[in-house]
Design a protein around this motif. Structure first.
Motif, PDB file in Angstrom:
ATOM      1  N   UNK A  79       0.786  -1.474  -0.591  1.00 19.07           N
ATOM      2  CA  UNK A  79      -0.210   0.221   0.433  1.00 19.07           C
ATOM      3  C   UNK A  79       0.829   1.843  -0.270  1.00 19.07           C
ATOM      4  N   UNK A  80       2.069   1.396   0.333  1.00 19.33           N
ATOM      5  CA  UNK A  80       3.332   2.353   0.830  1.00 19.33           C
ATOM      6  C   UNK A  80       3.362   2.517  -0.441  1.00 19.33           C
ATOM      7  N   UNK A  81       3.777   2.215  -1.419  1.00 19.55           N
ATOM      8  CA  UNK A  81       4.240   1.621  -2.731  1.00 19.55           C
ATOM      9  C   UNK A  81       3.324   2.872  -3.992  1.00 19.55           C
ATOM     10  N   UNK A  82       2.194   1.926  -3.301  1.00 20.86           N
ATOM     11  CA  UNK A  82       1.308   2.528  -4.021  1.00 20.86           C
ATOM     12  C   UNK A  82       0.543   3.664  -4.055  1.00 20.86           C
ATOM     13  N   UNK A  83       0.561   4.228  -2.762  1.00 26.05           N
ATOM     14  CA  UNK A  83       0.049   5.848  -2.002  1.00 26.05           C
ATOM     15  C   UNK A  83       1.356   6.698  -2.740  1.00 26.05           C
ATOM     16  N   UNK A  84       2.856   5.901  -2.743  1.00 24.50           N
ATOM     17  CA  UNK A  84       3.831   6.500  -3.468  1.00 24.50           C
ATOM     18  C   UNK A  84       3.371   7.292  -5.102  1.00 24.50           C
ATOM     19  N   UNK A  85       3.344   5.661  -5.209  1.00 22.32           N
ATOM     20  CA  UNK A  85       2.793   6.535  -6.992  1.00 22.32           C
ATOM     21  C   UNK A  85       1.938   7.361  -6.979  1.00 22.32           C
ATOM     22  N   UNK A  86       0.599   7.100  -6.174  1.00 18.50           N
ATOM     23  CA  UNK A  86      -0.336   8.186  -6.958  1.00 18.50           C
ATOM     24  C   UNK A  86       0.382   9.571  -5.452  1.00 18.50           C
ATOM     25  N   UNK A  87       1.230  10.035  -5.057  1.00 13.94           N
ATOM     26  CA  UNK A  87       1.455  10.977  -4.672  1.00 13.94           C
ATOM     27  C   UNK A  87       2.284  11.803  -5.707  1.00 13.94           C
ATOM     28  N   UNK A  88       3.059  10.967  -6.182  1.00 11.52           N
ATOM     29  CA  UNK A  88       4.238  11.697  -7.552  1.00 11.52           C
ATOM     30  C   UNK A  88       2.951  12.194  -8.489  1.00 11.52           C
ATOM     31  N   UNK A  89       2.129  12.233  -9.060  1.00 17.86           N
ATOM     32  CA  UNK A  89       1.618  12.362  -9.545  1.00 17.86           C
ATOM     33  C   UNK A  89       0.428  13.283 -10.073  1.00 17.86           C
ATOM     34  N   UNK A  90      -0.188  13.111  -8.264  1.00 17.66           N
ATOM     35  CA  UNK A  90      -1.001  14.550  -8.077  1.00 17.66           C
ATOM     36  C   UNK A  90      -0.830  15.277  -7.584  1.00 17.66           C
ATOM     37  N   UNK A  91       0.988  15.249  -6.945  1.00 20.99           N
ATOM     38  CA  UNK A  91       1.759  16.338  -7.083  1.00 20.99           C
ATOM     39  C   UNK A  91       2.033  17.571  -8.325  1.00 20.99           C
ATOM     40  N   UNK A  92       2.370  16.671  -9.584  1.00 22.77           N
ATOM     41  CA  UNK A  92       2.740  17.514 -10.826  1.00 22.77           C
ATOM     42  C   UNK A  92       1.309  17.671 -11.731  1.00 22.77           C
ATOM     43  N   UNK A  93       0.254  16.630 -11.305  1.00 23.59           N
ATOM     44  CA  UNK A  93      -1.043  16.449 -12.189  1.00 23.59           C
ATOM     45  C   UNK A  93      -1.877  17.062 -11.844  1.00 23.59           C
TER      46      UNK A  93
END
Length: 246
Positions: free
Chosen positions: A87-101
């Motif tokens: 779950x942590x690594x999936x959330x990290x991917x989500x945060x990468x996308x959300x921060x930029x897009x």
């Protein structure tokens, strides 16, 4: 081996929620993204997480009628046998996308959650999304160039700090019997429903504070969530329990 993480979503491509493959809305729509998560016991392992995506219009405020709302979501929950880092690594991917897009990234008293997520980083597996969003969250009053505005609904609404989400919902006329965070005793369907309801509440509070959504009559969150995810909840309710690997 059984899957270590369950993902419940109405998005066609969860790994690219801002791209053309996204359902229920497509590319180039301004999005307010919201994250919420829960933890198990004193050891603080991630139990569930949820992302909600609301489309917005930059030039006007959208009025809700309380009967229907088109939004994207992904609910993550642990399964046994479990690797808590999934779950942590999936959330990290989500945060990468959300921060930029995303135009706005919202949460409710998110600082402690980001700190706990950061503790799972290692030399072998960095968490760039968690690290960067955590830095920006600590200085939310300054918006970075080309990045999402950060908004914490517990601290940034111009009221006295209000970490009780239920009290905030009462104040802005969001009604639900399921805003409290789900616990480990909930069934998969009930956990997903409660996680989604809680996250949608945060999203709507943030959207109203940002001037993107408004409503004049009380909004029934349970009705909106059931309308958006009844098929996913039915599937979870009838799915066989996961079986631990030998």
């Amino acid at each position: 081996m059984a899957a270590v993480m369950r993902s419940t979503s109405n998005i066609a491509r969860q790994t690219t929620p801002f791209g053309a493959g996204q359902r229920p809305f497509g590319k180039d729509r301004p999005i307010l993204a919201t994250l919420a998560m829960g933890w198990t016991g004193d050891v603080h392992l991630p139990a569930w997480a949820c992302a909600v995506y609301l489309t917005t219009v930059s030039t006007r405020t959208l009025s809700l009628d309380g009967r229907h709302l088109n939004f994207g979501f992904e609910v993550l929950s642990r399964q046994e046998p479990d690797s808590q880092t999934e779950i942590v690594h999936r959330l990290d991917n989500i945060l990468v996308a959300c921060r930029r897009q995303a135009k706005t990234l919202a949460g409710h008293n998110l600082d402690p959650d980001l700190a706990r997520l950061a503790s799972f980083a290692s030399d072998q597996r960095r968490l760039p999304g968690v690290d960067t969003v955590r830095q920006h969250w600590a200085n939310r009053s300054v918006k970075g160039r080309g990045t999402a505005r950060m908004l914490d609904t517990a601290h940034d609404l111009g009221q006295a700090q209000e970490t009780d989400l239920i009290a905030t919902c009462d104040r802005v006329a969001l009604k639900s019997g399921s805003i409290a965070a789900p616990d480990g005793r909930a069934s998969p369907a009930d956990m997903a429903r409660r996680a989604l309801t809680r996250t949608l509440a945060i999203a709507l509070i943030a959207a109203r504070a940002a001037g993107r959504y408004d409503w004049t009559s009380p909004i029934d969150l349970d009705e909106l969530v059931l309308s958006a995810a009844w098929d996913q909840f039915d599937e979870l309710a009838t799915a066989p329990p996961s079986v631990p690997a030998p």
